[in-house]
Motif scaffolding. Structure first.
Motif, PDB file in Angstrom:
ATOM      1  N   THR A 106      -3.856  -0.231   4.496  1.00 29.63           N
ATOM      2  CA  THR A 106      -3.458   0.091   5.869  1.00 29.63           C
ATOM      3  C   THR A 106      -4.510  -0.381   6.863  1.00 29.63           C
ATOM      4  O   THR A 106      -4.176  -0.939   7.925  1.00 29.63           O
ATOM      5  CB  THR A 106      -3.234   1.600   6.012  1.00 29.63           C
ATOM      6  OG1 THR A 106      -2.243   2.035   5.075  1.00 29.63           O
ATOM      7  CG2 THR A 106      -2.779   1.952   7.415  1.00 29.63           C
TER       8      THR A 106
ATOM      9  N   SER B 176      -5.772   2.454  -2.267  1.00 29.07           N
ATOM     10  CA  SER B 176      -4.807   1.426  -1.882  1.00 29.07           C
ATOM     11  C   SER B 176      -4.216   1.707  -0.506  1.00 29.07           C
ATOM     12  O   SER B 176      -4.136   0.817   0.347  1.00 29.07           O
ATOM     13  CB  SER B 176      -3.691   1.334  -2.922  1.00 29.07           C
ATOM     14  OG  SER B 176      -4.208   0.959  -4.183  1.00 29.07           O
ATOM     15  N   VAL B 177      -3.807   2.950  -0.276  1.00 26.00           N
ATOM     16  CA  VAL B 177      -3.197   3.296   1.007  1.00 26.00           C
ATOM     17  C   VAL B 177      -4.197   3.115   2.148  1.00 26.00           C
ATOM     18  O   VAL B 177      -3.897   2.486   3.179  1.00 26.00           O
ATOM     19  CB  VAL B 177      -2.657   4.737   0.969  1.00 26.00           C
ATOM     20  CG1 VAL B 177      -2.208   5.178   2.366  1.00 26.00           C
ATOM     21  CG2 VAL B 177      -1.493   4.848   0.001  1.00 26.00           C
TER      22      VAL B 177
ATOM     23  N   GLY C 123       0.813  -1.213   0.000  1.00 23.66           N
ATOM     24  CA  GLY C 123       0.000   0.000   0.000  1.00 23.66           C
ATOM     25  C   GLY C 123       0.844   1.259   0.000  1.00 23.66           C
ATOM     26  O   GLY C 123       0.549   2.219  -0.719  1.00 23.66           O
ATOM     27  N   GLY C 124       1.931   1.266   0.791  1.00 20.83           N
ATOM     28  CA  GLY C 124       2.821   2.421   0.796  1.00 20.83           C
ATOM     29  C   GLY C 124       3.512   2.621  -0.540  1.00 20.83           C
ATOM     30  O   GLY C 124       3.666   3.757  -1.004  1.00 20.83           O
TER      31      GLY C 124
ATOM     32  N   GLY D  81       1.119   4.058  -3.004  1.00 26.01           N
ATOM     33  CA  GLY D  81       0.911   5.468  -2.715  1.00 26.01           C
ATOM     34  C   GLY D  81       2.056   6.339  -3.222  1.00 26.01           C
ATOM     35  O   GLY D  81       1.833   7.399  -3.820  1.00 26.01           O
ATOM     36  N   CYS D  82       3.299   5.882  -3.022  1.00 23.72           N
ATOM     37  CA  CYS D  82       4.473   6.661  -3.467  1.00 23.72           C
ATOM     38  C   CYS D  82       4.537   6.743  -4.986  1.00 23.72           C
ATOM     39  O   CYS D  82       4.686   7.839  -5.554  1.00 23.72           O
ATOM     40  CB  CYS D  82       5.741   6.023  -2.915  1.00 23.72           C
ATOM     41  SG  CYS D  82       5.907   6.146  -1.114  1.00 23.72           S
TER      42      CYS D  82
END
Length: 353
Positions: A254, A249-250, A213-214, A217-218
């Motif tokens: 999370t 997604s994030v 997820g991270g 996001g990036c």
């Protein structure tokens, strides 16, 4: 409140059936869209759009089977369900879900770094670019050859980052099978605790989902910034899709990872958890599966709802056209002009999703 003395509480059965209906509907939509895309462009092979639809469909079908099996196994008391069988049916759809979004992440990485790969610029920009590139059709190939190349995996070329994704998914799959064997062995009278083994696997996969997820996001942010420099209506549409999917997604990954790491909700297939079927647990169960899996899958299907442009593979042909010009005095003074014409297929720009 029980329907039968040997069944789970009624509210838990209702939640499982509701989740099964949601995942079944998403699987039908994904399979239907996959069929439409494949029938529209059969010559393009396994494009990223086809593969992602197939992965999302398989993931939701796996969850549908899991929830229906949970209801049946709980009432009929399948001997192996609270051990390895329930664990495998719970873990396998999550691996497919992880694989689908890892593939999506690999495409975003390709697009973000394609500025440094000018040689492959046009190839990476194609929305019809095959994920699995099979050998091209040669002039004179028969329909049988076309059918065989479509249904077989001869001459498949997989991108470098996609190879990495496949390797990671295969390793996680074998890791899941190893934990299933450990859980099965732990059923007997030995020092192995099945619930602890399942807990370790769930925490590991939740950590992987959290990292995924991270990363989405990036790279979603990087891709959004790149698309912002492109002034076109298509780029604006793609910006909204990328931003929306990155945020979804994030938030969803999370949330589901937090539920998995802090609670025992993913382990509810084990009958030893029956005394924990409370209202709070049911809410977390819906939160874990619906928010963590169904919502991202539905958003991906919505983002990829548009059918690709039909691709017709035509062979470059040349035509010679000869003009005869006669003088005014009737004497034959032929002059020849020969012009060659060729047809080239133009490929539209890429969609990041």
């Amino acid at each position: 409140m029980n329907i039968k003395s040997n069944c789970s509480p009624l509210d838990l059965l209702i939640v499982n059936i509701a989740l099964a209906c949601i995942d079944g509907a998403l699987a039908c939509i994904a399979f239907s869209q996959f069929t439409r895309i494949h029938l529209r462009n059969q010559q393009t092979g396994w494009t990223r759009q086809k593969v992602l639809h197939l992965m999302v469909a398989s993931c939701n079908l796996g969850y549908f089977i899991y929830f229906i099996s949970t209801v049946i196994a709980t009432c009929d008391r399948w001997p192996c369900w609270s051990h390895a069988c329930g664990f495998v049916l719970m873990a396998f759809p999550k691996i497919l879900f992880l694989a689908a979004f890892l593939l999506l992440l690999s495409f975003w990485v390709d697009l973000c770094h394609q500025a440094n790969e000018e040689d492959d610029d046009e190839e990476e920009n194609s929305s019809q670019q095959p994920l699995l590139e099979s050998s091209k059709n040669k002039p004179g190939s028969t329909n049988t050859d076309n059918f065989w190349s479509c249904c077989s995996f001869r001459g498949i070329h997989v991108g470098g980052r996609q190879k990495f994704v496949i390797t990671v998914v295969v390793l996680i799959f074998f890791l899941m099978l190893s934990f299933a064997v450990i859980i099965w062995i732990g059923v007997g009278k030995n020092a192995i605790c099945s619930s602890v083994a399942a807990r370790v696997y769930v925490d590991f996969l939740a950590s992987a989902i959290l990292i995924l997820g991270g990363a989405l996001g990036c790279y979603g942010l990087l891709l959004f910034l790149k698309l912002r420099n492109v002034r076109s209506e298509t780029a604006s549409s793609e910006m909204r899709k990328v931003a929306g999917l990155a945020v979804v997604s994030v938030v969803c990954f999370t949330s589901s990872a937090a539920v998995a790491l802090l609670t025992d909700v993913p382990l509810l297939y084990d009958w030893s958890m029956e005394n924990k079927y409370e209202a709070k647990t049911l809410v977390l169960l819906v939160f874990y599966y619906f928010i963590g899996s169904s919502v991202p899958s539905a958003f991906v299907l919505w983002a990829m709802r548009e059918l690709p442009t039909p691709v017709t593979i035509t062979q470059a042909q040349s035509r010679a056209v000869t003009f005869f010009c006669y003088g005014a005095d009737g004497t034959q003074n032929p002059r020849h002009w020969v012009a060659a014409t060729t047809s080239n297929n133009q490929v539209s720009k890429a969609s990041p999703i």
